[in-house]
Every structure is written in structure tokens, then in C-alpha cells.
Design an enzyme around this catalytic site. Structure first.
Site, mmCIF file in Angstrom:
data_model
loop_
_atom_site.group_PDB
_atom_site.id
_atom_site.type_symbol
_atom_site.label_atom_id
_atom_site.label_comp_id
_atom_site.label_asym_id
_atom_site.label_seq_id
_atom_site.Cartn_x
_atom_site.Cartn_y
_atom_site.Cartn_z
ATOM 1 N N ASP A 140 -1.642 -38.745 -9.335
ATOM 2 C CA ASP A 140 -1.064 -38.012 -8.189
ATOM 3 C C ASP A 140 0.234 -37.296 -8.538
ATOM 4 O O ASP A 140 1.086 -37.087 -7.676
ATOM 5 C CB ASP A 140 -0.785 -38.965 -6.997
ATOM 6 N N LYS A 177 -1.073 -32.784 -10.895
ATOM 7 C CA LYS A 177 -1.855 -32.146 -11.970
ATOM 8 C C LYS A 177 -2.598 -30.924 -11.448
ATOM 9 O O LYS A 177 -2.737 -29.930 -12.146
ATOM 10 C CB LYS A 177 -2.873 -33.139 -12.555
ATOM 11 N N GLY A 222 -9.195 -36.133 -7.006
ATOM 12 C CA GLY A 222 -8.466 -35.637 -5.834
ATOM 13 C C GLY A 222 -7.267 -34.777 -6.146
ATOM 14 O O GLY A 222 -6.134 -35.202 -6.019
ATOM 15 N N HIS A 223 -7.511 -33.566 -6.614
ATOM 16 C CA HIS A 223 -6.418 -32.618 -6.819
ATOM 17 C C HIS A 223 -6.210 -31.819 -5.543
ATOM 18 O O HIS A 223 -7.158 -31.314 -4.965
ATOM 19 C CB HIS A 223 -6.765 -31.622 -7.919
ATOM 20 N N GLN A 273 -6.423 -38.887 -13.033
ATOM 21 C CA GLN A 273 -5.598 -40.100 -12.883
ATOM 22 C C GLN A 273 -4.345 -40.002 -13.769
ATOM 23 O O GLN A 273 -3.841 -38.912 -13.932
ATOM 24 C CB GLN A 273 -6.408 -41.373 -13.186
ATOM 25 N N PRO A 286 -1.166 -44.503 2.067
ATOM 26 C CA PRO A 286 0.236 -44.211 1.737
ATOM 27 C C PRO A 286 0.518 -44.664 0.306
ATOM 28 O O PRO A 286 0.038 -45.708 -0.127
ATOM 29 C CB PRO A 286 1.042 -45.054 2.730
ATOM 30 N N ARG A 287 1.257 -43.842 -0.434
ATOM 31 C CA ARG A 287 1.592 -44.220 -1.816
ATOM 32 C C ARG A 287 2.867 -45.036 -1.829
ATOM 33 O O ARG A 287 3.773 -44.794 -1.037
ATOM 34 C CB ARG A 287 1.773 -42.956 -2.654
#
Ligand code: GDP
Length: 438
Positions: free
Chosen positions: A13, A16, A40-41, A227, A310-311
Site C-alpha cells: 500500500d 505503487k 489493489g492499486h 504487496q 483501516p490500516r
């Protein structure tokens, strides 16, 4: 022109998608070489947000050829969903397969892989890894156990029948005795695979051969890692990792190119750190500085592109970044989201760890040690908001940001070659272009 690999230098995340999108302008071929649709870009093009999970983000540029190579685990249903979405957005000028190909040797994610992924995570309780439950891990397990289904098998019904029969026999024993779940139906799985094969046929190709030809013709190639380094199955924070080699070296087996083919390896990092899912995270500030964590999460929109989770948020971890420089052989760093920290009075950089009262050298291999370490921080002055339009060179940046960048470069031993000051393409300062000679 050179060939370039782009990898995440943290836990994924990092942004990239934006860098690959920018670098794709210079490449003819854009290659995904590991992972699956857990990537997931998020891209913002002309103010419109596009999320791609499987198809390389270079697809948004006309005239490029995007390749899904053998090292990827490939979910055909997700692939077709993304093709349809991109078609509806008018991205393809000709037939989609003219700009998009899948390796014959990529392994296929089947519904039973997704099912097993979910059942395993549910059963693990507190010990769950926090996977995206998209069947990536179980598909890689089958690949290594030599009972996987390759894309080319979808075009060979009798071979496919034998392979699916074998795979399902074992899965059903697991489902019954370990998970107490109903068995998988052979004919349903088999027939769906044959249909997918027919639909996929125009996209299937020998990606390795195509790349060998591109190398002979000196067409620039961008290898797009998914990743991040700390999620690598060998070099990450095992077992809280993904199931493939996310490090730059993975591009060689993952796409079938020699090691000498790649001239530059660019590692993407945020100006801070985030992590999704469980696992050790030394510089996490959720407990020590909850308000700062909440602020960074809010301004940085730190919610997973794939799962919406949430990160977790923390300061930039230099020992971990230096580790990424070493295991990937990074020749440059793309520093993202510097705007998220702007306006802070003070920012922190982690410059080391302590464990049981002693200084730790490098990144501990034992996951329990990494969980226990205390970060050592250096505080630096924050920088004022940046007017991107007026920034043309490094010396135009606020001097505090210049100092922050210099501290990173000095510690990790690699130059910052790109600075991102916002999500848009234009909010970027290119300090060195990896595709050209110098
Ligand atoms: P990836 O998987 O590594 O591509 O990362 P994600 O796409 O999940 O997260 C990157 C997010 O940050 C996306 O929403 C981007 O639009 C956004 N982004 C990228 N660079 C910047 C930046 O410099 N500043 C800000 N504010 N957002 C950025």
C-alpha cells in the site's frame, strides 16, 4: 532505455499504483510477476479513481502491452470483471487481448481456493494471518505441492479433468474432516473451468517468449511488484506474510527473464509506515500516539483498496527500509505521501531498535523479537505545505523536507529518485528517471 522493477519497500500500500502508472509511460511492456488479485492499486487519472487488483495499472496508457506472468496466481473471474470495467471506461482502443495477455503457466485460483482460505482464517481465531481471503495462499500451496491447475490446462479438457479430480479428492477430505463443511462438486468446477478456458483463449500466450523477444528488440519493460518487501514469504515478517516472493528477485522466476535483464530496482515507501492485518509493526503509534495515528490515517486515507480495512499507522522505520534496500538491491527510492505529514511541528524517524535493554542490529528474524522491540526515534522539524506547481527541483522544497529526505538517504544508502506530494500524476517531483541512462 533500461528495464525497471518497482517493488513495495514496506508492508504494501505504499502507492505503487501511482509510480507504476507514471513509469508505464516510458515502458512498452508492463509485467505482473507475483501475487494475485490481492494487490489493489488505486490510481487517480483525470480526477477519477480506478482500483485494479489483478491487471497491471499500465493498462490505462494506450499502446502498452500488459502481461500477467507465470508467477502470478490468476483468478479468471476477477480478470474478466476488470476487463469489463476497463472496457466500459473506454480504456481499450482495440480488442482487449491486443494489450493484455496471460501466461500459459500462471496458476489458476479456483472457487475451492477461496473457500479454503476463508475456512482457514475462520478456524485460526486469534492466530489468523489477516489474508484477503481471495484464495491466493491456497492456490500457491497447490502450485508448490504440484497439484495446481495452470492456465494452459483450461485449454486441455482431458488433462484438466484428471487434475481437478485429483485436487478435489484431497480438498474434500480436508473439508469433511477438518472443517466439517460440505464437499466440492466435481462437475460444477470442471464445467466452469472449461467455459473460462474458452473465454480466456485469446488472452493466453507464452509470456516468457514474448518478453525474450522484447529484450532482443530492446523494448523497455517495467516489472510491477505487488504487496511489499516485509510481506515476502522468505524475507518478510513470517508467518504474517503473503505466499509469494515480493522482493525484486522474484521477477526473474516470476516472469522467466534472466537476472541481468533488470537495470534498476525502485523501492516505493511512504514518508511514514502503514500495515494492514496482524503481525509485528515496531513503529506503530496506535497506542503511544493515538491522535497522531488517527490524523495520519484520515489525511492519508489509509484504508485498504482491496478490503476497506483501516490500516495501522506508524512513523517511518529506517532499519526496515534499509533492509528493503538490501534484499531488493534497490537503486532508488520513491518517497510517497510527503504531503500527509506536512504542517506537523515535528516528525519522527526510527533509527534503531532496542530489545531487553540492548541495541538490536538490523531487523530481527524472530517474529516475537520484532513484536517486542522498542523503536529509537530521531525527531526532525516538520515542513510547511508544498505548492506542487512551484516545485521544479529538490532545492525548491522546504528545507525541513530536504533534511528529512537527506536523513533517509544517508541511513539507507540509496537515493530518493521520486518524491510524491499528492495522489495526482502532476503532484510528483522526478529527481532521477530510472529508464534513461543517468
Ligand atoms: P499501492 O497498492 O501500493 O498502489 O497503494 P494503494 O493504492 O493502496 O495506496 C496508495 C493510495 O495513496 C492511493 O489512494 C493513492 O491515490 C494515494 N497516493 C499515492 N501517492 C500519494 C501522495 O503522494 N499523497 C497522497 N495524499 N496520496 C497518495
Amino acid at each position: 532505455m533500461k528495464n525497471v522493477t518497482v517493488v513495495g519497500a514496506q508492508w504494501g500500500d505504499e502507492g505503487k499504483g501511482k509510480v507504476v502508472d507514471l513509469y508505464s509511460l516510458q515502458a512498452k511492456y508492463i509485467v505482473r510477476y507475483q501475487g494475485g488479485n490481492n494487490a489493489g492499486h488505486t490510481l487517480v487519472v483525470n480526477g477519477k479513481k480506478t482500483v485494479l487488483h489483478l491487471i497491471p495499472s499500465g493498462i490505462l496508457h494506450p499502446g502498452k502491452v500488459c502481461l500477467i506472468a507465470n508467477g502470478v496466481v490468476f483468478d479468471p473471474n476477477v480478470f474478466f470483471e476488470e476487463v469489463e470495467e476497463l472496457s466500459a471506461a473506454g480504456v481499450f482502443t482495440g480488442a482487449p487481448y491486443e494489450s493484455l495477455r496471460v501466461s500459459e503457466r500462471a496458476h489458476v485460483i479456483l472457487p475451492y481456493h477461496r473457500l479454503l482460505d476463508r475456512l482457514r482464517e475462520e478456524r485460526a481465531g486469534d492466530a489468523k494471518i489477516g489474508t484477503t481471503v481471495r484464495g491466493i495462499g491456497p492456490a500457491y500451496e497447490d502450485k508448490v505441492a504440484r497439484r495446481g491447475i495452470q492456465v494452459v490446462d483450461l485449454l486441455h479438457p482431458s488433462l484438466l479433468r484428471t487434475k481437478i479430480e485429483r485436487a478435489i479428492e484431497e480438498k474434500n477430505i480436508l473439508l469433511k474432516h477438518l472443517f466439517d463443511a460440505p464437499p466440492i462438486e466435481f462437475s460444477e468446477t470442471y464445467e466452469a473451468c472449461v467455459k473460462l478456458g474458452e473465454r480466456l483463449k485469446p488472452y493466453i500466450t507464452d509470456v516468457r517468449e514474448l518478453l525474450a523477444d522484447a529484450i532482443r528488440k530492446k523494448s523497455p519493460i517495467l516489472f510491477e511488484g505487488a504487496q511489499g518487501t516485509l510481506l515476502d514469504v522468505d524475507h518478510g515478517t513470517y508467518p504474517f506474510v503473503t505466499s509469494s516472493n515480493t522482493v525484486a528477485g522474484g521477477a526473474s522466476p516470476g516472469a522467466g527473464v534472466g537476472l541481468g535483464v533488470i537495470d534498476e530496482v525502485i523501492g516505493i515507501t511512504k514518508a511514514y509506515t502503514t500495515r494492514v492485518g496482524t503481525g509485528p509493526f515496531p513503529t506503530e503509534i496506535e497506542v503511544t500516539e493515538p491522535e497522531m495515528a488517527a490524523q495520519i490515517r484520515k489525511i492519508g486515507a489509509e484504508y485498504g483498496a482491496t478490503t476497506g480495512r483501516p490500516r495501522r499507522v506508524g512513523w517511518l522505520d529506517l532499519p526496515a527500509l534499509k533492509y528493503a534496500v538490501e534484499v531488493n538491491g534497490l537503486t532508488g527510492i520513491a518517497l510517497m505521501k510527503s504531503d500527509v505529514l506536512q504542517g506537523l511541528e515535528t516528525v519522527k524517524l526510527c533509527t534503531g531498535y532496542r530489545l531487553n535493554g540492548k541495541t538490536v542490529q538490523g531487523l530481527p528474524s524472530c517474529v516475537d523479537d520484532l513484536k517486542e522491540v522498542t523503536p529509537v526515534y530521531e525527531s526532525l522539524p516538520g515542513w510547511s505545505p508544498i505548492d506542487t506547481g512551484r516545485i521544479k527541483t529538490r532545492s525548491d522544497l522546504p528545507k525541513e523536507l530536504q533534511g528529512y529526505i537527506a536523513a533517509i538517504e544517508k541511513f539507507v544508502g540509496a537515493p530518493v529518485v521520486l518524491l510524491s506530494t499528492g495522489p495526482g500524476r502532476e503532484e510528483t517531483l522526478i529527481l532521477r528517471d530510472p529508464f534513461t541512462k543517468n
